[in-house]
Enzyme design. Structure first.
Site, short mmCIF file in Angstrom:
data_model
loop_
_atom_site.label_atom_id
_atom_site.label_comp_id
_atom_site.label_asym_id
_atom_site.label_seq_id
_atom_site.Cartn_x
_atom_site.Cartn_y
_atom_site.Cartn_z
N LYS A 80 0.82 -1.22 0.00
CA LYS A 80 0.00 0.00 0.00
C LYS A 80 0.85 1.27 0.00
CE LYS A 80 -0.83 0.49 5.01
NZ LYS A 80 -0.30 1.85 5.19
N ASP A 81 2.14 1.17 0.39
CA ASP A 81 3.03 2.32 0.41
C ASP A 81 3.76 2.55 -0.90
OD1 ASP A 81 2.43 2.79 3.09
OD2 ASP A 81 4.10 1.54 3.81
N ARG A 127 -7.18 9.15 3.89
CA ARG A 127 -8.31 8.25 3.57
C ARG A 127 -9.10 7.92 4.83
NH1 ARG A 127 -8.75 3.11 4.62
NH2 ARG A 127 -6.54 3.05 5.19
N ARG A 128 -8.40 7.53 5.90
CA ARG A 128 -9.08 7.20 7.15
C ARG A 128 -9.78 8.43 7.73
NH1 ARG A 128 -3.76 3.96 9.13
NH2 ARG A 128 -4.17 1.97 8.08
N ARG A 145 1.59 10.42 13.40
CA ARG A 145 2.65 9.89 12.55
C ARG A 145 3.63 9.06 13.37
NH1 ARG A 145 4.62 12.20 8.22
NH2 ARG A 145 5.86 10.30 8.24
N ARG A 151 3.25 5.41 17.59
CA ARG A 151 1.86 5.85 17.49
C ARG A 151 1.03 5.35 18.67
NH1 ARG A 151 -0.27 3.95 12.00
NH2 ARG A 151 1.68 2.81 11.79
N CYS A 236 -0.68 9.01 -1.84
CA CYS A 236 -0.78 9.45 -0.45
C CYS A 236 -1.63 10.71 -0.30
CB CYS A 236 0.62 9.72 0.10
SG CYS A 236 1.61 8.24 0.32
#
Length: 525
Positions: A80-81, A127-128, A145, A151, A236
């Site tokens: 996903k990155d 997105r979240r 971050r 986190r 992103c």
């Protein structure tokens, strides 16, 4: 393979866990391996959200460089990155079987805050953030971050109700609390939960080895998701979710695009038989684009950029697409039109000569009367589009010109008779009636509509303003200073603009598209 396979990876706990999975699978196939941890830009810059850094491949760039320099043989990434377009010379060599695809909510005390009007949720994902605000619009979302461990510590140290993580990430390193909730309503990031291996395109031996680790079903699904993302030009910087899965020999897909604040949302779902799924990503992306996705993406793209051109007339979606990428345009209607009732006495007899200088006058006439009632022998008008509208709704145009001044001179030389009826606005320039009356032509003015100034204050960052009539200039000046460049649709508008602006430019033809072309020429010169 006799030589040792050098495995490049980020040095976070999760990245190392994923690299060790690849290492274990390679060693099970009999290969020698070596882990080479590399610190990425994404790990070093923690004071800004990812979408503000303006870098695609923030977690992959350092590894890409190491591979192209032949310091490593393969690189292991969270898929996903990874940007949807890989650097030249690097290819996707394998995708491992996918883990948990969902996002997970970790909360501090209890989950009762979900029914509360006020709550604070932490995430660094646009997105979240967008999907949470779409579902809980009164909640506050703060940026979060760092790696998974940091986190989790920030969640503990701050007065937040909860934070959102990728289920696969916290699960893989054994940090998922028992009470954590999978957010099955939240569409995950494209390829979330999948581990990907990259290699050099011309390293056939390494590519053949990696192929043995590839999980075909995961590859099919993540390829669809990433193709959908690529078609929407996301990354992103855009709130895009996508999930494909295979069940009963069918590929199921759902995708979503949202505005950054979650107020706007476009969803798409599709099911295709396995083997007939190859156009699924294109179909779903086009579905989203056609339902306002392009406009939404443009708004997101320019959300952190300052407007440099302002149009005093609202632009259509098609018109916005004509601007050069250097132009960040905003628009609003600086004049509002109110159609008047035209009294029957003005039309009781056939009118020999009629002058129409705007589409607004046409709309007023056709709103009041049918085409049969509008018995005009000669119709003279200003502008190509006004002419088109007249001929569509009223009748044939005898002659048209690009400006009222040019039309006036034509009428002096060629018009039959010595009287005209001029359907006009309450606000107008006097060029046409002044020229006609100076040449002994009687002008019967009929106020067909009213023009009302309705300007807004525009940002100081604006370098140029687009004007389409003298009235738009006059309206603009009521609320703004005459700074920068005036891009004008014609001579009459330019004459008014020159009273205020030092730099006035005139389009080649009197159309909005020509004014846009004028703007583009300035920014690409």
């Amino acid at each position: 393979m006799s030589k040792t396979i050098r495995i490049g990876t980020r040095d976070s706990e999760l990245a190392l866990w994923q690299a060790k999975i690849v290492q274990s699978q390679l060693e099970n196939l009999g290969h020698k391996t070596q882990l080479i941890p590399v610190k990425s830009t994404g790990d070093l810059v923690l004071d800004k959200p990812l979408y503000e850094l303006g870098i695609t491949g923030i977690f992959t760039r350092t590894l890409d460089i190491a591979m192209l320099n032949h310091d490593i043989d393969i690189a292991v990434h969270s898929l996903k990155d990874v940007p949807t377009v890989l650097p030249k010379g690097i290819i996707q060599a394998a995708v491992l079987k996918r883990g948990n695809v969902h996002d997970t909510l970790i909360f501090k005390d209890n989950e009762e805050f979900l029914s509360s009007k006020k709550a604070v949720i932490a995430t660094g994902s646009l997105r979240r953030r967008a999907q949470w605000l779409n579902r809980f619009p009164t909640h506050t979302v703060v940026d979060l971050r760092g790696n998974v461990n940091s986190r989790l510590q920030k969640l503990e140290d701050n007065d937040w109700n909860g934070a959102i993580f990728a289920a696969a990430g916290i699960g893989r390193i054994g940090l998922r609390p028992e009470e954590a909730i999978n957010l099955e309503w939240m569409v995950p990031a494209p390829a979330q939960g999948a581990i990907m291996i990259t290699a050099l395109q011309d390293d056939d031996e390494i590519r053949a080895i990696c192929k043995e680790l590839n999980h075909e079903e995961t590859e099919i699904c993540t390829t669809i998701e990433r193709s959908f993302l690529n078609k929407l030009e996301g990354g992103c910087t855009a709130p895009i979710g996508a999930l494909a899965y295979i069940k009963n020999e069918e590929v199921n897909f759902k995708g979503v695009l949202l505005s950054t604040d979650g107020s706007k949302r476009i969803d798409v779902t599709r099911v295709k038989k396995l083997g007939e799924h190859h156009d699924m990503a294109d179909f779903c992306a086009n579905f989203v684009i056609e339902r306002g996705g392009k406009r939404l993406m443009d708004a997101i793209k320019h959300s952190n950029k300052k407007t440099n051109v302002f149009s005093t007339k609202s632009l259509t979606e098609d018109q916005r697409l004509l601007f050069h990428e250097k132009v960040v345009v905003d628009s609003d209607d600086f004049i509002k039109i109110s159609l008047n009732r035209i009294h029957p006495r003005f039309l009781k007899n056939e009118i020999k000569n009629v002058v129409i200088t705007s589409k607004n006058a046409v709309e007023s006439l056709t709103t009041n009367y049918s085409a049969i009632e509008l018995q005009f022998k000669n119709i003279y008008c200003v502008g190509r589009r006004t002419k088109q509208l007249v001929e569509k709704k009223i009748g044939k145009v005898t002659h048209s010109e690009n400006s009222a001044k040019k039309l006036a001179h034509y009428l002096v030389d060629y018009m039959e008779g010595s009287e005209v009826t001029y359907f006009c606005s309450d606000l107008r320039l006097d060029d046409l009636p002044t020229i006609l009356e100076a040449n002994n032509i009687k002008v019967n003015e009929v106020e067909a509509y009213q023009t009302k100034f309705d300007a807004v204050k525009i940002p100081d960052s604006v370098e140029g303003v687009m004007f389409y009539s003298p009235s738009t200039v006059q309206s603009y000046i009521e609320k703004n200073h005459a700074n920068g460049i005036a891009f004008c649709i014609g001579e009459t508008t330019a004459t008014e603009a020159k009273k205020h602006f030092d730099d006035v430019r005139i389009s080649k033809v009197p159309t909005v598209e020509s004014v846009i072309e004028l703007v583009n020429e300035y920014y690409v010169q």
